[in-house]
Design a protein around this motif. Structure first.
Motif, PDB file in Angstrom:
ATOM      1  N   THR A 170       0.829  -1.214   0.000  1.00  0.00           N
ATOM      2  CA  THR A 170       0.000   0.000   0.000  1.00  0.00           C
ATOM      3  C   THR A 170       0.860   1.259   0.000  1.00  0.00           C
ATOM      4  N   ASN A 171       2.165   1.085  -0.186  1.00  0.00           N
ATOM      5  CA  ASN A 171       3.122   2.206  -0.218  1.00  0.00           C
ATOM      6  C   ASN A 171       3.097   3.015   1.091  1.00  0.00           C
ATOM      7  N   ASP A 172       2.834   2.339   2.199  1.00  0.00           N
ATOM      8  CA  ASP A 172       2.863   2.982   3.517  1.00  0.00           C
ATOM      9  C   ASP A 172       4.288   2.917   4.057  1.00  0.00           C
ATOM     10  N   MET A 173       5.135   3.792   3.543  1.00  0.00           N
ATOM     11  CA  MET A 173       6.550   3.706   3.873  1.00  0.00           C
ATOM     12  C   MET A 173       6.854   4.123   5.313  1.00  0.00           C
ATOM     13  N   LEU A 174       6.115   5.081   5.856  1.00  0.00           N
ATOM     14  CA  LEU A 174       6.326   5.424   7.262  1.00  0.00           C
ATOM     15  C   LEU A 174       5.898   4.258   8.155  1.00  0.00           C
ATOM     16  N   GLY A 175       4.865   3.537   7.728  1.00  0.00           N
ATOM     17  CA  GLY A 175       4.469   2.331   8.453  1.00  0.00           C
ATOM     18  C   GLY A 175       5.558   1.270   8.385  1.00  0.00           C
ATOM     19  N   VAL A 176       6.198   1.154   7.228  1.00  0.00           N
ATOM     20  CA  VAL A 176       7.324   0.230   7.076  1.00  0.00           C
ATOM     21  C   VAL A 176       8.448   0.620   8.035  1.00  0.00           C
ATOM     22  N   ALA A 177       8.693   1.910   8.154  1.00  0.00           N
ATOM     23  CA  ALA A 177       9.741   2.399   9.057  1.00  0.00           C
ATOM     24  C   ALA A 177       9.434   2.012  10.503  1.00  0.00           C
ATOM     25  N   VAL A 178       8.163   2.096  10.883  1.00  0.00           N
ATOM     26  CA  VAL A 178       7.763   1.703  12.242  1.00  0.00           C
ATOM     27  C   VAL A 178       8.096   0.232  12.486  1.00  0.00           C
ATOM     28  N   SER A 179       7.808  -0.607  11.493  1.00  0.00           N
ATOM     29  CA  SER A 179       8.089  -2.041  11.644  1.00  0.00           C
ATOM     30  C   SER A 179       9.586  -2.329  11.634  1.00  0.00           C
ATOM     31  N   TYR A 180      10.340  -1.617  10.809  1.00  0.00           N
ATOM     32  CA  TYR A 180      11.801  -1.745  10.847  1.00  0.00           C
ATOM     33  C   TYR A 180      12.320  -1.386  12.236  1.00  0.00           C
ATOM     34  N   ASN A 181      11.768  -0.324  12.803  1.00  0.00           N
ATOM     35  CA  ASN A 181      12.168   0.103  14.134  1.00  0.00           C
ATOM     36  C   ASN A 181      11.849  -0.985  15.162  1.00  0.00           C
ATOM     37  N   GLY A 182      10.676  -1.631  14.989  1.00  0.00           N
ATOM     38  CA  GLY A 182      10.302  -2.723  15.889  1.00  0.00           C
ATOM     39  C   GLY A 182      11.277  -3.886  15.810  1.00  0.00           C
ATOM     40  N   ILE A 183      11.700  -4.224  14.590  1.00  0.00           N
ATOM     41  CA  ILE A 183      12.676  -5.307  14.413  1.00  0.00           C
ATOM     42  C   ILE A 183      13.999  -4.934  15.058  1.00  0.00           C
ATOM     43  N   GLY A 184      14.390  -3.665  14.885  1.00  0.00           N
ATOM     44  CA  GLY A 184      15.626  -3.197  15.513  1.00  0.00           C
ATOM     45  C   GLY A 184      15.576  -3.365  17.019  1.00  0.00           C
ATOM     46  N   SER A 185      14.441  -3.045  17.618  1.00  0.00           N
ATOM     47  CA  SER A 185      14.286  -3.177  19.073  1.00  0.00           C
ATOM     48  C   SER A 185      14.367  -4.638  19.502  1.00  0.00           C
ATOM     49  N   CYS A 186      13.805  -5.520  18.673  1.00  0.00           N
ATOM     50  CA  CYS A 186      13.884  -6.953  18.988  1.00  0.00           C
ATOM     51  C   CYS A 186      15.335  -7.431  19.007  1.00  0.00           C
ATOM     52  N   TYR A 187      16.069  -7.074  17.961  1.00  0.00           N
ATOM     53  CA  TYR A 187      17.466  -7.514  17.893  1.00  0.00           C
ATOM     54  C   TYR A 187      18.307  -6.889  19.003  1.00  0.00           C
ATOM     55  N   PHE A 188      17.970  -5.646  19.377  1.00  0.00           N
ATOM     56  CA  PHE A 188      18.685  -5.001  20.478  1.00  0.00           C
ATOM     57  C   PHE A 188      18.491  -5.807  21.764  1.00  0.00           C
ATOM     58  N   ASN A 189      17.251  -6.209  22.029  1.00  0.00           N
ATOM     59  CA  ASN A 189      16.966  -6.973  23.242  1.00  0.00           C
ATOM     60  C   ASN A 189      17.513  -8.391  23.183  1.00  0.00           C
ATOM     61  N   MET A 190      17.770  -8.868  21.969  1.00  0.00           N
ATOM     62  CA  MET A 190      18.379 -10.184  21.804  1.00  0.00           C
ATOM     63  C   MET A 190      19.904 -10.100  21.883  1.00  0.00           C
ATOM     64  N   GLY A 191      20.428  -8.880  21.995  1.00  0.00           N
ATOM     65  CA  GLY A 191      21.867  -8.688  22.106  1.00  0.00           C
ATOM     66  C   GLY A 191      22.599  -8.631  20.788  1.00  0.00           C
ATOM     67  N   ASP A 192      21.857  -8.623  19.682  1.00  0.00           N
ATOM     68  CA  ASP A 192      22.471  -8.554  18.352  1.00  0.00           C
ATOM     69  C   ASP A 192      22.468  -7.089  17.917  1.00  0.00           C
ATOM     70  N   TYR A 193      23.456  -6.326  18.397  1.00  0.00           N
ATOM     71  CA  TYR A 193      23.476  -4.878  18.188  1.00  0.00           C
ATOM     72  C   TYR A 193      23.749  -4.497  16.735  1.00  0.00           C
ATOM     73  N   THR A 194      24.489  -5.328  16.024  1.00  0.00           N
ATOM     74  CA  THR A 194      24.786  -5.039  14.621  1.00  0.00           C
ATOM     75  C   THR A 194      23.514  -5.078  13.779  1.00  0.00           C
ATOM     76  N   ARG A 195      22.710  -6.116  13.968  1.00  0.00           N
ATOM     77  CA  ARG A 195      21.461  -6.225  13.206  1.00  0.00           C
ATOM     78  C   ARG A 195      20.435  -5.199  13.676  1.00  0.00           C
ATOM     79  N   ALA A 196      20.482  -4.882  14.971  1.00  0.00           N
ATOM     80  CA  ALA A 196      19.583  -3.854  15.489  1.00  0.00           C
ATOM     81  C   ALA A 196      19.860  -2.525  14.798  1.00  0.00           C
ATOM     82  N   LEU A 197      21.118  -2.161  14.724  1.00  0.00           N
ATOM     83  CA  LEU A 197      21.493  -0.904  14.077  1.00  0.00           C
ATOM     84  C   LEU A 197      21.140  -0.923  12.590  1.00  0.00           C
ATOM     85  N   GLU A 198      21.284  -2.086  11.962  1.00  0.00           N
ATOM     86  CA  GLU A 198      20.938  -2.228  10.538  1.00  0.00           C
ATOM     87  C   GLU A 198      19.480  -1.843  10.295  1.00  0.00           C
ATOM     88  N   TYR A 199      18.588  -2.324  11.143  1.00  0.00           N
ATOM     89  CA  TYR A 199      17.155  -2.044  10.951  1.00  0.00           C
ATOM     90  C   TYR A 199      16.785  -0.634  11.394  1.00  0.00           C
TER      91      TYR A 199
END
Length: 216
Positions: free
Chosen positions: A164-193
């Protein structure tokens, strides 16, 4: 406590990203103000009014990040949708109600409600609603500490939002993935997202500025 060296670049980047997201907030508030003006001229006997209410709610959700504000619009969405037998409006009223319950009790108890909402959105083929359901399911898993499941549903949310071309919504989900990886201790992948989210936000800000120039 001294910050580990491996985390310092990450934390600096997160502060920078947060500042960039905040800078686009005023533009989204202006969008909501414009939608409220449109709402004033729409009849209560028209599904267009319900769709405008839904757009306002979704803007509060993904672009302003004010989920509590959505609750103010749910009664009218539900009332008008029942009156007009509008399935899309009823589906959104349901998911916004489920969201309200989630905000009061961030536990897995609400997961079954989001899954029902997902089924309803799939039944009417509403990709925006499907993306929102996946996002909220991901947030539920995140808050109960099941980060791998949260990432799975955030990725599904991204796929639906891209459709649906909801790119800001995509950004929110990328941010959510980043938070998951941060809490999993994978800081490199967290920063990537987090950086993927930042790239989208910067692009959307540029697009908004171009539109403002054309309106002058």
């Amino acid at each position: 406590m001294k910050t580990p060296n491996r985390c310092k670049p990450f934390l600096i980047s997160v502060v920078f990203i947060y500042g960039c997201f905040c800078s686009s907030l005023s533009a989204q508030i202006a969008t909501i103000d414009s939608l409220k003006i449109v709402l004033q001229n729409q009849s209560e006997n028209d599904t267009a009014r319900i769709n405008t209410l839904i757009t306002i709610c979704n803007t509060y959700l993904n672009k302003v990040n004010d989920k509590a504000k959505v609750a103010e619009y749910v009664p009218e969405i539900r009332l008008l949708s029942k009156k007009l037998n509008y399935k899309r409006g009823l589906a959104y009223a349901s998911i916004y109600t489920s969201l309200g319950k989630f905000l009061k009790n961030r536990s897995s108890d609400v997961l079954s409600l989001f899954l029902v909402d997902l089924h309803n959105m799939e039944a009417i083929g509403d990709k925006t609603g499907i993306g929102l359901c996946y996002e909220l399911i991901a947030k539920t898993y995140y808050h109960v500490g099941d980060y791998e499941k949260a990432v799975q549903f955030d990725l599904k949310s991204i796929q639906a939002k891209m459709a649906t071309n909801d790119m800001l919504g995509v950004a929110v989900s990328y941010n959510g993935i980043g938070s998951c990886y941060f809490n999993m201790g994978d800081y490199t992948r967290a920063l990537e997202y987090y950086l993927k989210a930042l790239k989208i936000d910067e692009a959307e800000q540029k697009l908004a500025s171009y539109k403002d120039e054309l309106d002058v």
